[in-house]
Design a protein around this motif. Structure first.
Motif, PDB file in Angstrom:
ATOM      1  N   CYS A 182      -2.517  10.474   3.118  1.00  0.00           N
ATOM      2  CA  CYS A 182      -2.321   9.863   3.984  1.00  0.00           C
ATOM      3  C   CYS A 182      -4.076   9.218   3.937  1.00  0.00           C
ATOM      4  O   CYS A 182      -4.383   8.237   4.876  1.00  0.00           O
ATOM      5  CB  CYS A 182      -2.447  10.468   4.854  1.00  0.00           C
ATOM      6  N   GLN A 183      -5.241   9.902   3.351  1.00  0.00           N
ATOM      7  CA  GLN A 183      -6.270   8.990   3.719  1.00  0.00           C
ATOM      8  C   GLN A 183      -6.408   8.367   2.285  1.00  0.00           C
ATOM      9  O   GLN A 183      -6.709   6.754   2.851  1.00  0.00           O
ATOM     10  CB  GLN A 183      -7.626   9.981   3.177  1.00  0.00           C
ATOM     11  N   PHE A 184      -5.943   7.919   1.359  1.00  0.00           N
ATOM     12  CA  PHE A 184      -5.729   7.194   1.462  1.00  0.00           C
ATOM     13  C   PHE A 184      -5.362   5.195   1.740  1.00  0.00           C
ATOM     14  O   PHE A 184      -5.787   4.577   1.667  1.00  0.00           O
ATOM     15  CB  PHE A 184      -4.641   7.043  -0.374  1.00  0.00           C
ATOM     16  N   LEU A 185      -4.603   5.441   2.136  1.00  0.00           N
ATOM     17  CA  LEU A 185      -3.226   5.191   2.943  1.00  0.00           C
ATOM     18  C   LEU A 185      -4.445   3.880   4.215  1.00  0.00           C
ATOM     19  O   LEU A 185      -4.476   2.972   4.067  1.00  0.00           O
ATOM     20  CB  LEU A 185      -2.223   5.134   3.735  1.00  0.00           C
ATOM     21  N   LEU A 243       0.537  -1.135  -0.172  1.00  0.00           N
ATOM     22  CA  LEU A 243      -0.269   0.085   0.405  1.00  0.00           C
ATOM     23  C   LEU A 243       0.622   0.807  -0.046  1.00  0.00           C
ATOM     24  O   LEU A 243       0.303   1.821  -0.967  1.00  0.00           O
ATOM     25  CB  LEU A 243      -0.813  -0.235   1.558  1.00  0.00           C
ATOM     26  N   ALA A 244       2.386   1.032   0.472  1.00  0.00           N
ATOM     27  CA  ALA A 244       2.772   2.543   0.890  1.00  0.00           C
ATOM     28  C   ALA A 244       3.334   2.397  -0.386  1.00  0.00           C
ATOM     29  O   ALA A 244       3.680   3.686  -1.640  1.00  0.00           O
ATOM     30  CB  ALA A 244       3.614   2.022   1.706  1.00  0.00           C
ATOM     31  N   ALA A 245       4.001   1.792  -0.881  1.00  0.00           N
ATOM     32  CA  ALA A 245       4.888   1.724  -2.523  1.00  0.00           C
ATOM     33  C   ALA A 245       3.803   1.930  -3.660  1.00  0.00           C
ATOM     34  O   ALA A 245       3.872   3.155  -4.620  1.00  0.00           O
ATOM     35  CB  ALA A 245       5.339  -0.031  -2.994  1.00  0.00           C
ATOM     36  N   GLU A 246       1.779   1.739  -3.315  1.00  0.00           N
ATOM     37  CA  GLU A 246       0.827   2.501  -4.586  1.00  0.00           C
ATOM     38  C   GLU A 246       0.961   3.147  -3.952  1.00  0.00           C
ATOM     39  O   GLU A 246       0.789   4.451  -4.559  1.00  0.00           O
ATOM     40  CB  GLU A 246      -0.092   1.152  -3.920  1.00  0.00           C
ATOM     41  N   ALA A 247       0.938   3.849  -3.109  1.00  0.00           N
ATOM     42  CA  ALA A 247       0.630   5.638  -2.206  1.00  0.00           C
ATOM     43  C   ALA A 247       2.064   6.348  -3.237  1.00  0.00           C
ATOM     44  O   ALA A 247       1.638   8.017  -3.385  1.00  0.00           O
ATOM     45  CB  ALA A 247       0.565   6.223  -0.991  1.00  0.00           C
ATOM     46  N   ALA A 248       3.029   5.736  -2.930  1.00  0.00           N
ATOM     47  CA  ALA A 248       4.002   6.481  -3.114  1.00  0.00           C
ATOM     48  C   ALA A 248       4.518   6.811  -5.222  1.00  0.00           C
ATOM     49  O   ALA A 248       5.124   7.836  -5.782  1.00  0.00           O
ATOM     50  CB  ALA A 248       6.115   5.932  -3.235  1.00  0.00           C
ATOM     51  N   GLN A 249       3.251   5.612  -6.017  1.00  0.00           N
ATOM     52  CA  GLN A 249       3.351   5.473  -7.332  1.00  0.00           C
ATOM     53  C   GLN A 249       2.454   6.642  -7.517  1.00  0.00           C
ATOM     54  O   GLN A 249       2.864   7.444  -8.758  1.00  0.00           O
ATOM     55  CB  GLN A 249       2.767   4.603  -7.609  1.00  0.00           C
TER      56      GLN A 249
END
Length: 158
Positions: free
Chosen positions: A116-119, A71-77
């Motif tokens: 933040c909300q996405f995560l 999930l963190a990697a997806e947010a970083a993308q």
């Protein structure tokens, strides 16, 4: 899209965390970023109209960290992030104790709020945590909330 690889910190732990310390650590990695957004979740004292006296949390060791890392990697993308911190507590927690911390640094506030909300939305729906809520003399395993499912679905439609 993020060109930099953010610093990602994932922790599943029994011990409480220090929100101020976590914020300070995010700030130390925000030289090129103008925004830090954090979210801290607490154990509520009411659920479904009933008094809550505590919460017991379990997880799937190894798998939980893998899902949160994904999930963190997806947010970083999706956003230009400098650092991501996710802390989730397990074990027995009392009312008003901290359960979860999500913090991000980003170039701009909109990205930081969205990330933040996405995560949080996907942590609530995809990470393998189980919660047993104590209400008086009984305990109940909690199901995922429909509102959390709807929140996560909105991100897929973007």
């Amino acid at each position: 899209m993020s060109k930099n690889i953010p610093l990602i910190s994932i922790n599943i732990q029994k011990n409480d965390f220090d929100h101020g310390l976590e914020y300070t650590q995010l700030k130390e990695h925000s030289d090129q970023h103008g925004a830090i957004v954090t979210f801290t979740g607490l154990v509520r004292d009411m659920n479904l109209g009933e008094q809550v006296t505590g919460l017991f949390l379990e997880h799937y060791p190894g798998m939980t960290e893998k899902v949160l890392q994904k999930l963190a990697a997806e947010a970083a993308q999706k956003w230009s992030l400098g650092a991501i911190t996710i802390i989730h507590r397990i074990g027995q927690l009392d009312v008003n104790q901290q359960i979860v911390f999500v913090g991000v640094t980003a170039t701009h506030r909109g990205e930081a709020f969205d990330a933040c909300q996405f995560l949080m939305d996907f942590l609530k729906t995809q990470a393998p945590f189980w919660k047993k809520e104590q209400r008086g003399s009984s305990a109940h395993w909690l199901d995922k909330r429909l509102s959390d499912e709807f929140a996560a679905k909105k991100w897929k439609e973007r």
